[in-house]
Design a protein around this motif. Sequence first.
Motif, PDB file in Angstrom:
ATOM      1  N   UNK A   1      44.147 -35.841 -41.314  1.00 27.36           N
ATOM      2  CA  UNK A   1      44.085 -34.617 -41.866  1.00 27.36           C
ATOM      3  C   UNK A   1      43.081 -33.582 -40.917  1.00 27.36           C
TER       4      UNK A   1
ATOM      5  N   UNK B   1      54.226 -25.468 -37.875  1.00 28.17           N
ATOM      6  CA  UNK B   1      54.011 -26.656 -37.190  1.00 28.17           C
ATOM      7  C   UNK B   1      54.253 -26.620 -35.539  1.00 28.17           C
ATOM      8  N   UNK B   2      53.667 -27.366 -34.776  1.00 25.52           N
ATOM      9  CA  UNK B   2      53.548 -27.360 -33.555  1.00 25.52           C
ATOM     10  C   UNK B   2      53.632 -28.822 -32.855  1.00 25.52           C
TER      11      UNK B   2
ATOM     12  N   UNK C   1      51.442 -17.847 -45.120  1.00 24.66           N
ATOM     13  CA  UNK C   1      50.186 -17.631 -45.260  1.00 24.66           C
ATOM     14  C   UNK C   1      49.834 -16.550 -44.158  1.00 24.66           C
TER      15      UNK C   1
ATOM     16  N   UNK D   1      55.004 -15.503 -41.599  1.00 25.67           N
ATOM     17  CA  UNK D   1      54.850 -16.997 -42.060  1.00 25.67           C
ATOM     18  C   UNK D   1      53.987 -16.813 -43.377  1.00 25.67           C
TER      19      UNK D   1
ATOM     20  N   UNK E   1      49.549 -26.584 -38.610  1.00 21.90           N
ATOM     21  CA  UNK E   1      48.535 -25.709 -38.528  1.00 21.90           C
ATOM     22  C   UNK E   1      48.320 -24.782 -39.724  1.00 21.90           C
ATOM     23  N   UNK E   2      49.235 -25.280 -40.788  1.00 20.51           N
ATOM     24  CA  UNK E   2      49.260 -24.513 -42.172  1.00 20.51           C
ATOM     25  C   UNK E   2      49.744 -22.923 -41.806  1.00 20.51           C
TER      26      UNK E   2
ATOM     27  N   UNK F   1      42.106 -19.340 -30.923  1.00 20.01           N
ATOM     28  CA  UNK F   1      41.940 -21.062 -30.501  1.00 20.01           C
ATOM     29  C   UNK F   1      43.257 -21.898 -30.153  1.00 20.01           C
ATOM     30  N   UNK F   2      44.393 -21.347 -30.492  1.00 16.95           N
ATOM     31  CA  UNK F   2      45.527 -21.980 -30.244  1.00 16.95           C
ATOM     32  C   UNK F   2      46.404 -21.309 -29.147  1.00 16.95           C
TER      33      UNK F   2
ATOM     34  N   UNK G   1      53.891 -18.738 -34.036  1.00 18.32           N
ATOM     35  CA  UNK G   1      52.555 -18.886 -34.680  1.00 18.32           C
ATOM     36  C   UNK G   1      52.331 -17.775 -35.802  1.00 18.32           C
TER      37      UNK G   1
ATOM     38  N   UNK H   1      41.864 -30.298 -36.646  1.00 19.69           N
ATOM     39  CA  UNK H   1      43.324 -29.707 -36.980  1.00 19.69           C
ATOM     40  C   UNK H   1      44.061 -30.850 -37.494  1.00 19.69           C
TER      41      UNK H   1
ATOM     42  N   UNK I   1      46.429 -21.079 -48.349  1.00 21.04           N
ATOM     43  CA  UNK I   1      46.826 -21.917 -47.408  1.00 21.04           C
ATOM     44  C   UNK I   1      45.802 -22.580 -46.715  1.00 21.04           C
TER      45      UNK I   1
END
Lengths: 373, 90
Positions: free
Chosen positions: A9, A61-62, B54, B52, A56-57, B12-13, B43, A36, B88
């Motif tokens: 998780x 999804x990645x 949330x 998306x 990633x919620x 961050x991503x 994203x 993550x 979320x």
Amino acid sequence: MPSLLISTRKGLFVASPSDSASGSGFKLERGHFVGDNLSLAMVDPRDGAWYAALDHGHFGVKLHRSDDRGTTWTEIAVPTYPKQPEGEVQKNFFGLELKWTTQLIWSLAPALDKAGALWCGTIPGGLFRSEDRGATWQLVESLWFHPDRTKWGGGGRDHAGIHSILVDPRDPKTVAIAISTGGVWRTKDAGATWTNTAGGMRAEYVPPELVNDGNSQDVHCLVQCAATPTTFWVQHHNGIFKSTDDMASWTELEKEQTGAPSHFGFPVAVDPKDPDTAWFVPAIKDEKRIPAEGRLVVTRTRDGGKTFETLSKGLPSSFAYDLVYRHGLALSPDGALAFGSTTGNVFASTDRGDSWSLVSNYLPPVYAVTFAP
Amino acid sequence: MATVVFTQNLRRHVECPTETVDGATVRAVLDVVFTANPRLRGYVLDDQGTLRHHMMVFIDGEPVSDRRNLSDPVRATSEVYVMQALSGGC
């Protein structure tokens, strides 16, 4: 001894072989994507690439790939669904609205019929194929548009998902998949056509008319014996099923006769050399989903399911409430076993499950474990 | 030109600096940003191009009402904030 990749998780953790005489044979070495939600990792034995699926919620999804055993990672494409027909509200079998969007990467497997090709199973039920190591993905439309898909429904989640993908050792164009909830399906032409091969399974959570419907079967995990590929094992929502005739039929194991504490659970592993030897991690079915009497055990059959041994040496015998998910039990090519639980415990065995040693007991909830050569 | 600001958590991503772009709707504004930064699109939007589940978008402090088509109007002086919903999490 290979390394162990632990998907949790809160990140992907790598346990490397350790020569410490008193330990489990593994030592936690490194974390990736720490913090993550790492839903699944896959190692491609052809090129050694590691794939990591993230959820990633908020951000979706990645998928990432590493070509140097985790030293560096590259974000690659994630399977996405085509444009949904305009103005058409789709629902699954249970009446819940179904949006064509990837909610979870639930299975990844090398497509062994072509170099660099991959299979990917998702929630809400789409199977995808990549020809280029995940640079691009295509929805397998023959399955997504199969009329039976309307009979699939959610298992643990709102919508159906493909969690098991088995490339047949006899022919790489033959692939079996399992769906929660949608039964077992197989293609013999690399995905062009599909047949439901869950005949003989029984679902006890549906009305009588649907009990034997292949689409109603909530298969939790499907495995195939490499040396005897006509033998398959299934951990099902309401029991354990086995096929010894290449999925022409399935036979349910009679719980009362086997001596196992429960036939509910999620994972199953089969010995690649011996079709009669398989391992399970039982739990009280199905509303509680905890080990019976708070005692964490693994069960093993060595006679094709006629009898089960309960293996507990080295595992907690009281106040243990670990649940092991469907990808949480792994068997390495050299015979080592490992499993990880929702409590964050990881155990390993080098004697086929006779005894277990703790790898870690303070990881985040574990979704999946897999060995990396 | 409208100003588009992305939540720090997203940085961050994927790179997503504050930008000023032309566009009359949320969709138009975001399309300009995503055309220059394709990885960012997935994203914020799902497979069907809708916001998306949330994620939140605010225009001058007001949450957008059309999460599907992103048709809410944007003025030349607007500030568009792309944020995470508190739902979320965990």
